[in-house]
Design an enzyme around this catalytic site. Structure first.
Site, PDB file in Angstrom:
ATOM      1  N   ARG A 139       5.847  96.055  58.961  1.00 29.93           N
ATOM      2  CA  ARG A 139       6.190  94.687  59.360  1.00 29.93           C
ATOM      3  C   ARG A 139       6.573  94.659  60.839  1.00 29.93           C
ATOM      4  NH1 ARG A 139       8.667  89.873  57.349  1.00 29.93           N
ATOM      5  NH2 ARG A 139       8.661  88.450  59.127  1.00 29.93           N
TER       6      ARG A 139
ATOM      7  N   ARG B 222       1.771  88.804  57.693  1.00 26.89           N
ATOM      8  CA  ARG B 222       2.661  89.967  57.646  1.00 26.89           C
ATOM      9  C   ARG B 222       2.251  90.916  56.521  1.00 26.89           C
ATOM     10  NH1 ARG B 222       7.297  85.744  56.900  1.00 26.89           N
ATOM     11  NH2 ARG B 222       5.804  84.761  58.291  1.00 26.89           N
TER      12      ARG B 222
ATOM     13  N   ASP C  47      12.836  88.394  51.573  1.00 24.13           N
ATOM     14  CA  ASP C  47      13.854  87.384  51.893  1.00 24.13           C
ATOM     15  C   ASP C  47      14.976  87.438  50.864  1.00 24.13           C
ATOM     16  OD1 ASP C  47      12.775  86.311  54.193  1.00 24.13           O
ATOM     17  OD2 ASP C  47      11.608  84.784  53.129  1.00 24.13           O
TER      18      ASP C  47
ATOM     19  N   ASP D 251       7.067  90.802  53.480  1.00 19.58           N
ATOM     20  CA  ASP D 251       8.184  89.913  53.789  1.00 19.58           C
ATOM     21  C   ASP D 251       9.175  89.988  52.632  1.00 19.58           C
ATOM     22  OD1 ASP D 251       9.657  88.011  55.181  1.00 19.58           O
ATOM     23  OD2 ASP D 251       8.712  86.339  54.140  1.00 19.58           O
TER      24      ASP D 251
END
Length: 300
Positions: free
Chosen positions: A207, A216, A221, A219
Site C-alpha cells: 500500500r 490500492r 479501515d 485498504d
C-alpha cells in the site's frame, strides 16, 4: 508487550472492613497501580494526549479509597481497576491493595509493606470492526493474507469474517472494481495502536498513500471500537483517527458485508446507535445495485 506506567504507595486512611470497629475507626490502605499502554507514540510526539495522566489516575484511586465503605479490599481493587482502565491509551491494569493494619491476630513486618494484600489484573476486551478492500493485483489473495496477518497481531482476536463482495469504486479517479469484506474481532489494544498495526499490514502488502481515494493493493479501515448498543463504544476525533468512522454509515461496501457477518450490529451515527440493516435500507438504490458476490474464500 505493552509499556508500563506505575503508581506505587498511594496511601489513604479509611473505614473498610468486615468487622464493626473497622467501619468506625479509620486505618491505612495502600494502593499500587501498573498501567499497560503503548507509549511509543508519546515517546515520539511528546504529547500528553498520547499517554495517560498519572495524576488523574492517582486522584481517581484516592477517591475510591476514601469513598463509600466496603467490606473487602477485593472490592476496592476492582473499583480502582475500572477507574484506571478508563483512559483511551490504557490497555490493561494491575492493581494491588494492601491493608497493613488488618486485624489478623499476628504481627506484620511494618505498616506499609506488611499485612494482607490482593492483586487483580484487568484488560480491555472490546469488539472492533475492520473493513477490508482491494482493487489491485491478486485482490482475494491479498485480503486473505491480510486477515491471516490480523490473526497474528498480539492483543487482537479475529472472531468472524464476512464473505467477499465486489463493488464499484466510490469517489476518486476512475479505477478497477473492489473486493470488500468486514472482519469482526475483539481487542485489548488502544485504538491508535491497532491503527498502527493496520497500517503496517497495508505497507507489507504494497500500500502506498499517494492519491486520495485512489486504487490500492489493500485498504484496512477501523470502523468502530466497542459496542455502541450499550454506549461502550469509543468516540473521539483526532487528525489521524476518528471513531466511529465518519463515513461508514453511508458506505454500502462497509455496511453490507458487515451485515453478513453480524446481522444485529449497530453503528453510532449523529442520530445515535443505529441498526446497520436500517442504515442499509436508507441507502440509495444505486449504491446497492453495484454490490455483487465476490469469489468464495475462507481466510480463517
Amino acid at each position: 508487550m505493552s509499556d508500563r506506567i506505575g503508581l506505587t504507595g498511594i496511601v489513604a486512611e479509611a473505614c473498610h472492613g468486615v468487622l464493626e470497629h473497622e467501619k468506625r475507626a479509620p486505618q491505612r490502605f495502600v494502593a499500587d497501580i501498573v498501567l499497560e499502554c503503548d507509549l511509543r507514540r508519546a515517546g515520539t510526539d511528546d504529547e500528553l494526549a498520547s499517554t495517560v495522566s498519572y495524576a488523574d489516575i492517582a486522584q481517581g484511586a484516592y477517591a475510591v479509597l476514601t469513598g463509600d465503605s466496603v467490606d473487602l479490599i477485593e472490592t476496592l481493587a476492582e473499583r480502582i481497576a475500572a477507574v484506571a482502565l478508563a483512559p483511551v491509551a490504557v490497555e490493561a491494569v494491575e492493581v494491588t491493595i494492601r491493608k497493613p493494619q488488618a486485624p489478623a491476630g499476628v504481627p506484620f513486618v511494618d505498616e506499609v509493606t506488611g499485612g494482607p494484600f490482593v492483586t487483580v489484573r484487568r484488560e480491555h476486551d472490546r469488539e472492533v470492526v475492520i473493513a477490508l478492500g482491494a482493487n489491485m493485483g491478486d485482490r482475494a489473495g491479498t485480503m486473505a493474507d491480510a486477515v491471516r496477518a490480523l490473526t497474528a497481531v498480539d492483543g487482537l482476536e479475529v472472531v468472524a469474517c464476512s464473505p467477499l463482495l465486489e463493488t464499484g469504486a466510490v469517489g476518486g479517479p476512475e479505477q478497477p472494481d473492489y473486493l470488500n469484506a468486514v472482519v469482526v474481532a475483539r481487542s485489548r489494544l488502544a485504538p491508535w495502536t491497532l491503527l498502527d498495526e493496520l497500517h503496517r499490514i497495508e505497507r507489507n502488502h504494497g500500500r502506498v498513500r499517494e492519491v486520495r481515494w485512489g486504487a490500492r493493493t489493500l485498504d484496512l479501515d477501523l470502523i468502530q471500537v466497542g459496542d455502541s448498543t450499550d454506549d461502550f463504544d469509543l468516540r473521539f476525533e483526532t487528525e489521524e483517527l476518528t471513531l466511529p468512522h465518519p463515513r461508514a454509515h453511508e458506505r454500502a461496501f462497509v455496511l453490507v458485508p458487515w451485515s453478513r457477518v453480524d446481522g444485529t450490529a449497530q453503528l453510532r451515527t449523529a442520530a445515535g446507535s443505529e441498526d446497520i440493516r436500517e442504515l442499509i435500507d436508507g441507502l440509495p438504490a444505486a449504491a446497492l445495485d453495484g454490490i455483487r458476490p465476490g469469489p468464495a474464500w475462507d481466510p480463517l
